[in-house]
Design an enzyme around this catalytic site. Structure first.
Site, PDB file in Angstrom:
ATOM      1  N   LYS A  82     -22.945  -9.530  -8.103  1.00 52.92           N
ATOM      2  CA  LYS A  82     -21.873 -10.418  -8.599  1.00 52.92           C
ATOM      3  C   LYS A  82     -21.411 -11.302  -7.452  1.00 52.92           C
ATOM      4  O   LYS A  82     -21.596 -10.967  -6.272  1.00 52.92           O
ATOM      5  CB  LYS A  82     -20.677  -9.621  -9.133  1.00 52.92           C
TER       6      LYS A  82
ATOM      7  N   ASP B 169     -15.161  -1.928  -7.488  1.00 56.02           N
ATOM      8  CA  ASP B 169     -16.082  -2.895  -8.103  1.00 56.02           C
ATOM      9  C   ASP B 169     -17.080  -2.248  -9.063  1.00 56.02           C
ATOM     10  O   ASP B 169     -17.907  -2.956  -9.643  1.00 56.02           O
ATOM     11  CB  ASP B 169     -16.887  -3.637  -7.016  1.00 56.02           C
TER      12      ASP B 169
HETATM   13  O1  C5P Z   1     -12.496   0.685  -3.923  1.00 57.07           O
HETATM   14  P1  C5P Z   1     -13.279   0.343  -2.690  1.00 57.07           P
HETATM   15  O2  C5P Z   1     -14.036   1.518  -2.136  1.00 57.07           O
HETATM   16  O3  C5P Z   1     -14.136  -0.863  -2.840  1.00 57.07           O
HETATM   17  O4  C5P Z   1     -12.190  -0.050  -1.590  1.00 57.07           O
HETATM   18  C1  C5P Z   1     -12.432  -0.064  -0.194  1.00 57.07           C
HETATM   19  C2  C5P Z   1     -11.102  -0.305   0.523  1.00 57.07           C
HETATM   20  O5  C5P Z   1     -10.665  -1.659   0.276  1.00 57.07           O
HETATM   21  C3  C5P Z   1      -9.955   0.552   0.019  1.00 57.07           C
HETATM   22  O6  C5P Z   1      -9.869   1.766   0.713  1.00 57.07           O
HETATM   23  C4  C5P Z   1      -8.728  -0.317   0.276  1.00 57.07           C
HETATM   24  O7  C5P Z   1      -8.353  -0.233   1.638  1.00 57.07           O
HETATM   25  C5  C5P Z   1      -9.264  -1.713   0.059  1.00 57.07           C
HETATM   26  N1  C5P Z   1      -8.982  -2.205  -1.300  1.00 57.07           N
HETATM   27  C6  C5P Z   1      -7.689  -2.575  -1.636  1.00 57.07           C
HETATM   28  N2  C5P Z   1      -7.429  -3.041  -2.906  1.00 57.07           N
HETATM   29  C7  C5P Z   1      -8.411  -3.190  -3.812  1.00 57.07           C
HETATM   30  C8  C5P Z   1      -9.739  -2.830  -3.486  1.00 57.07           C
HETATM   31  C9  C5P Z   1     -10.001  -2.341  -2.221  1.00 57.07           C
HETATM   32  O8  C5P Z   1      -6.763  -2.482  -0.823  1.00 57.07           O
HETATM   33  N3  C5P Z   1      -8.118  -3.670  -5.026  1.00 57.07           N
END
Ligand code: C5P
Length: 282
Positions: free
Chosen positions: A9, A134
Site C-alpha cells: 500500500k 496496518d
Molecule cells: O502498530 P505498529 O506495530 O505498526 O506500530 C509501531 C509503533 O508506531 C507503535 O509502537 C507506536 O509507537 C507507533 N504508532 C502510533 N500510532 C499509530 C501506529 C503506530 O503511535 N496509529
C-alpha cells in the site's frame, strides 16, 4: 500447494492527530493498494507445526509476522493443523509500504480458508490488529479512507482518481524506524481527535500531504535528497513514515528519467488497485 499475492500500500496522505491513552496516535489516511506484491506459498499438512521460510528478512522465525499470524489462528484449528509458508519478497521492508503487515493479513485470510476455520472478517480484523496497526486494511482488502490506528474504515463511492494510474514508488537506500518517527520531538500533531466528518471526505481523498515529512527529511537526509531529485521530474510524496516516496505520473515517459536520476534508489513502476488480490480467498 497454493500461492497467494500479498500487495503493498501507499498512504496517499497521512495526518497525525493526538496520542491516545493506549500509546497509539489517531491517524487519518488514505490507504491505496498497489500491484507491487509479495508471493506467499502455503503447503498445509497435519503435523500441527507452523514453519515459515522468509529468506530475505533478517528476523527469527518466532518474530516473523507470518509465523505470528499463523500461531494466532492455531487455537481455532484442530491440533493437527500445520503449514509450511514460503515468502518470496518483492516489497522492500522498512519502506512504509506495509509489506510485513500485508503478509500477516494474507496468512490470516488464506489459513482461515485452508484450515476451514470459518472465522468472520470481523474476528480476523481483531486478530490482525494485535499484530500491527496496518494489518487490518490488508484484511479489509479495499483501498480506503481510514482513521483511528488505521483500522476504522470509511467507505465512500468517491474515487481518489488514482484507479489504474501509473505510480512510481522510490525506495531510498535507508530503513526508517517507525517508533522513532512517532516519538520525535520534531513531529507536529494536529489538535483535534481526527474524527472524519462526512463533509470532509471529498476534500480528504484528494490530499497528498504527510505530517511525518519534515521529521523524516530531517532525520534521514538521504530521503530528503531523493525527494529533491524526484521533485524536479514529478511531485514527490512520502508514504507512511517512509522511507519510500511516491509520485503519480502525468506522462509515463517520465519513468525513464526518474529511474536514471535516482540511480542509488530502487524504483518501482506500479498501478493503483481498488481491490486486493487477497479477496479471492475470502
Ligand atoms: O502498530 P505498529 O506495530 O505498526 O506500530 C509501531 C509503533 O508506531 C507503535 O509502537 C507506536 O509507537 C507507533 N504508532 C502510533 N500510532 C499509530 C501506529 C503506530 O503511535 N496509529
Amino acid at each position: 500447494m497454493l500461492t497467494a499475492l500479498s500487495p503493498a500500500k501507499i498512504n496517499t496522505f497521512l495526518h497525525v492527530h493526538q496520542l491516545r491513552d493506549d500509546g497509539f496516535h489517531n491517524l487519518v489516511t488514505y490507504f491505496q493498494l498497489i500491484d507491487l506484491c509479495d508471493e506467499l506459498t502455503f503447503d498445509v499438512n497435519d503435523s500441527g507445526v507452523v514453519r515459515v521460510d522468509n529468506p530475505t528478512i533478517n528476523v527469527a522465525e518466532v518474530d516473523d509476522l507470518c509465523y505470528r499470524a499463523a500461531k494466532l489462528l492455531q487455537p481455532y484449528a484442530d491440533d493437527t493443523a500445520g503449514v509450511s509458508i514460503t515468502v518470496a519478497k518483492n516489497i522492500p521492508d522498512g519502506g512504509g509500504l506495509g509489506g510485513g503487515s500485508s503478509n500477516a493479513a494474507t496468512v490470516l485470510v488464506v489459513l482461515n480458508n485452508l484450515w476451514g476455520l470459518g472465522l468472520s472478517q470481523k474476528k480476523l480484523l481483531q486478530l490482525g490488529l494485535q499484530l500491527g496497526s496496518d494489518v487490518p486494511i490488508f484484511i479489509y482488502g479495499n483501498s480506503t479512507l481510514a482513521s483511528g490506528r488505521g483500522e476504522e474504515f470509511i467507505p465512500t463511492e468517491l474515487s481518489n482518481l488514482l484507479d489504474n494510474q501509473t505510480i512510481i514508488v522510490v525506495k531510498p537506500p535507508v530503513h526508517v524506524a517507525t517508533g522513532k518517527i512517532f516519538q520525535s520531538q520534531l513531529l507536529t500533531k494536529r489538535g483535534d481527535t481526527g474524527k472524519i466528518r462526512d463533509l470532509d471526505i471529498a476534500r480528504l481523498i484528494t490530499c497528498t500531504d504527510n505530517d511525518f515529512t519534515p521529521v523524516v527529511y530531517s532525520l534521514y537526509p538521504e530521503i530528503a535528497h531523493a525527494a529533491e531529485r524526484l521533485e524536479r521530474v514529478s511531485p514527490a510524496h512520502l508514504t507512511g513514515t517512509g522511507a519510500c516516496l511516491y509520485t503519480v505520473l502525468d506522462d509515463v515517459k517520465k519513468a525513464d528519467t526518474i529511474i536514471r536520476t535516482l540511480d542509488d534508489c530502487r524504483v518501482f513502476v506500479v498501478k493503483a488497485l481498488r481491490r486486493s488480490p487477497l479477496n479471492e480467498f475470502k
